[in-house]
Write a protein that holds these residues in place. Structure first.
Motif, short mmCIF file in Angstrom:
data_model
loop_
_atom_site.label_atom_id
_atom_site.label_comp_id
_atom_site.label_asym_id
_atom_site.label_seq_id
_atom_site.Cartn_x
_atom_site.Cartn_y
_atom_site.Cartn_z
N GLY A 116 41.17 40.31 35.31
CA GLY A 116 42.17 39.96 34.30
C GLY A 116 43.12 41.12 34.04
O GLY A 116 44.33 40.95 33.97
N MET A 117 42.55 42.30 33.93
CA MET A 117 43.35 43.48 33.66
C MET A 117 44.21 43.86 34.86
O MET A 117 45.36 44.23 34.72
N ILE A 118 43.59 43.77 36.04
CA ILE A 118 44.29 44.19 37.25
C ILE A 118 45.52 43.33 37.52
O ILE A 118 46.54 43.82 37.99
N LYS A 119 45.43 42.06 37.14
CA LYS A 119 46.57 41.18 37.40
C LYS A 119 47.67 41.34 36.37
O LYS A 119 48.76 40.81 36.54
N LYS A 120 47.37 42.01 35.26
CA LYS A 120 48.35 42.04 34.20
C LYS A 120 48.98 43.39 33.92
O LYS A 120 49.95 43.47 33.17
N ILE A 121 48.38 44.45 34.45
CA ILE A 121 48.96 45.74 34.12
C ILE A 121 48.69 46.74 35.23
O ILE A 121 47.69 46.64 35.95
N PHE A 122 49.61 47.67 35.36
CA PHE A 122 49.44 48.68 36.39
C PHE A 122 48.67 49.88 35.85
O PHE A 122 48.90 50.34 34.75
N ALA A 139 45.95 42.78 43.46
CA ALA A 139 46.40 41.76 42.51
C ALA A 139 46.67 40.44 43.21
O ALA A 139 46.61 39.39 42.59
#
Lengths: 411, 282
Positions: free
Chosen positions: B117-123, B279
């Motif tokens: 979830g985090m990897i897809k939403k923020i760098f 991602a």
């Protein structure tokens, strides 16, 4: 010197669909095997999410990005925020980027509000020291002081979102990238978000904003980019770009519908030929500004004498309800021939949204309905009031109509 | 066409790099995200024992329970030969190192998938995630070491100058755990099957490593292959040697050292390769 803070050149992103890349070991062996024995896997298909996209953004510019779902808006934001890499092309960014593709990324339900502020802050790229300095401000902004030591799983969804946005709002990037964050939360929260974004924009920071809320785009962005199928369709002045987008994405052909000779709705006595939405300049349009008049022009043909057919026009609100029915009160014309009638709806009458037109032609004595055509044509009414008029509020205003009345101060 | 990305990191100095030569910047950026590394480790630690009655006393109970089992099976029933070293000390020293290894490879192994979830939403540099798991594991490791020193005090086992080498062995344990963990985290992204192999791997590994028994129990002719296949064997023997002067084969130790370095360095490179498409394939 080069003023562009973001420069996007021939940016493309290709996805492979059909055959999953992250398959199982078995799939890998099967694929290896079929490539060894020369069998080709025809299931794979390429999909271009972005197709040779080009644009520049200048320092301090607030750019709106609009387009239908699946047009490539989110892919573009993901590439610019470095979550994923482009397949080809390049981009240059001159400054510290913060992207908000979601509020509350990394929030953990078991942790308290305080712990989540630190966690989320560091995920967004702040140092613990920075978070510490801004901690009180963040808590103030979120309005959840009382629950700051409570695990966020006990928060209401509103509190959760407020806390998450509060952290994000205290980032200090040079470039802010936001994806549809405005779609969450209640009206008041959205207002707060927009207010904060206007502050950010006012400080000379560069903002890229994706939204389906045209009011928000219109009041926040100087320029807008309309993306369709991964391509830059229009880039420029927001109001024009939104107009173009609404026209282009509208399911109704450019403000005019003409029935072919054999398909004209009606009966042996009277048929409908053409319906047009016409603006002040006499052009066919599918979207108008809220402060413009709208003309609806109807062409019909009476083919036989004997009845006295009368036109009536129904106007349907964005919610689907009939707002009014207007009956032809012009000089009556009942004999064989082609007729054109126009009604003019004054400016500052509609609310913003998509309105559609129904037309009936009927004889009242004896009662015969010659034709009753639903959803013939639609048009968008587009709210172009500047943010000053609305004091920064960009949410929708309730009601099927928004007529302009004369308000006066009584002393 | 090769994608080329140019970025200015915001601190006045301009960077120019394309995807094929960004290693220098990569590690600088990783360092910039050190606070995220602490935050994630802190989260893992807090959440693990959140709402449990005993809290992190569990971190003490878990190694003791395994120790008890080993004590009865290997110490009393099979009576493995541990030289002069009392069996509980022998097993506990091996267990401390092995528990850390298995904790890190299982948590960091699935960490990338868990944080999708985090990897897809923020760098952020994705390596921070598996690294943070290694930091959390150190807490349990420290607790087991305290238990071990208490037990040594109880058995009146005296420390030797070998203790000076302990940091080296701790470092090797850290390196191999993180290296294998990173490999698994990247591999399991590509091949989800890997997730299911790990529990077996850990279970078999525990008995294939001199944790509960001494490597001397292995017949002479299998010694070489035993150590070549399992770099953890040499490291655990070395770790035990630094604490209580057990036997040590320098050749095996050196071999383990080289292998661990290779595993660690290759894991970083493989991870960096997968990171680019992370991602997209999550």
């Amino acid at each position: 010197m080069d003023k562009a803070i973001i420069r996007v050149e021939n940016l493309s992103k290709k996805y492979i669909i059909g055959n999953k890349l992250n398959g199982t070991l078995r799939e890998t062996f099967v694929n290896k095997w079929s490539s060894i024995i020369g069998k080709r896997n025809n299931l794979t298909q390429e999909f271009l999410a972005l197709n040779e996209l080009n644009f520049n953004v200048n320092q301090g510019e607030v750019l709106g990005i609009i387009g239908k779902n699946g047009a490539g808006k989110s892919t573009l934001l993901k590439i610019l925020s470095r979550i994923t890499e482009p397949t080809s092309g390049r981009f240059i960014i001159n400054g510290r980027v913060s992207s908000l593709l979601e509020v509350g990324t990394g929030f953990h339900p078991e942790l308290t509000g305080r712990e989540n502020i630190y966690l989320n802050g560091t995920i967004l790229g702040m140092s613990r020291k920075e978070v510490k300095i801004k901690f009180d401000e963040i808590v103030d902004f979120s309005g959840v002081e009382k629950f700051i030591e409570t695990p966020v799983k006990h928060y209401s969804s509103g509190m959760y979102v407020r806390l998450a946005f509060a952290v994000a709002a205290h980032l200090e990037p040079e470039i802010l990238i936001i994806d549809e964050v405005l779609a969450v939360g209640d009206a008041e929260f959205q207002k707060k978000c927009l207010g904060k974004m206007q502050d950010v924009a006012g400080q000379g920071k560069t903002v890229l904003l994706v939204s389906h809320n045209m009011n928000a785009i219109n009041s926040l962005c100087n320029n807008s980019l309309y993306i369709k199928n991964g391509k830059n369709i229009k880039f420029g002045n927001t109001s024009e770009t939104i107009d173009f987008y609404l026209k282009d994405s509208s399911d109704i052909s450019n403000g005019v519908i003409t029935y072919p000779n054999d398909k004209m709705p009606g009966d042996d006595f009277v048929v409908l030929q053409k319906v047009e939405i016409v603006n002040n300049n006499g052009e066919n349009v599918s979207s108008i500004q809220i402060n413009e008049i709208v003309n609806i022009r109807i062409k019909y043909i009476i083919k036989l004498n004997g009845y006295k057919p009368i036109l009536s026009l129904y106007l349907i609100a964005p919610s689907g309800e009939i707002i009014f029915c207007s009956i032809d009160n012009s000089e009556k014309a009942y004999t064989i021939g082609n007729y054109t009638k126009t009604i003019t709806i004054p400016a500052d009458f509609f609310n913003s949204g998509k309105y559609s037109v129904q037309i009936a032609i009927s004889t009242f004595n004896p009662h015969i309905v010659h034709l009753f055509q639903k959803e013939i044509i639609s048009f968008y009414v587009h709210d172009n009031y500047s943010s000053e008029t609305r004091q920064g509020y960009t949410g929708s205003l309730a009601g099927m109509l928004r007529p302009k009345f004369n308000w006066q101060n009584d002393i | 066409m090769n994608p080329e990305i140019l970025l200015n990191m915001g601190n006045n100095s301009k960077y120019f790099f394309d995807s094929s030569k960004k290693n220098g910047l990569y590690f600088k950026e990783l360092f910039n995200y050190k606070d995220l590394f602490y935050s994630l480790a802190w989260r893992e630690f807090k959440v693990r024992y959140a709402q449990t009655f005993l809290g992190f006393i569990w971190a003490v109970i878990q190694p003791l329970a395994t120790l008890l089992i080993f004590f009865f099976i290997f110490g009393k029933a099979i009576k493995v030969d541990t030289g002069n070293i009392p069996y509980p000390l022998f097993a506990l020293s091996g267990l401390a190192a092995w528990s850390y290894f298995s904790f890190v490879i299982s948590t960091s192994g699935r960490s990338i998938i868990n944080e999708s979830g985090m990897i897809k939403k923020i760098f952020f540099p994705r390596l921070v995630i598996p690294f943070s798991k290694a930091l959390v594991g150190l807490i349990d490791f420290a607790i087991s070491l305290v238990l071990l020193f208490l037990a040594m005090f109880y058995y009146k086992e005296s420390l030797t100058w070998n203790l000076l080498f302990m940091p080296i062995f701790l470092f090797l344990i850290l390196l191999i755990s993180v290296g294998v963990g990173i490999w698994i985290s990247a591999l399991s992204l590509r091949y989800r099957d890997v997730q299911h192999i790990i529990p077996f791997f850990i279970q078999i590994g525990l008995y294939a490593t001199p944790v509960a028994y001494s490597a001397n129990e292995i017949p002479e002719k299998y010694q070489l292959i035993y150590h070549l296949l399992n770099p953890m064997a040499g490291i655990i023997e070395g770790f035990r040697w630094s604490l209580m002067a057990s036997e040590l084969n320098l050749f095996y130790l050196f071999y383990s050292f080289i292998l661990v370095l290779c595993i660690f360095i290759s894991s970083i490179f493989y991870f960096m390769k997968i990171e680019k498409i992370m991602a997209d394939i999550l």
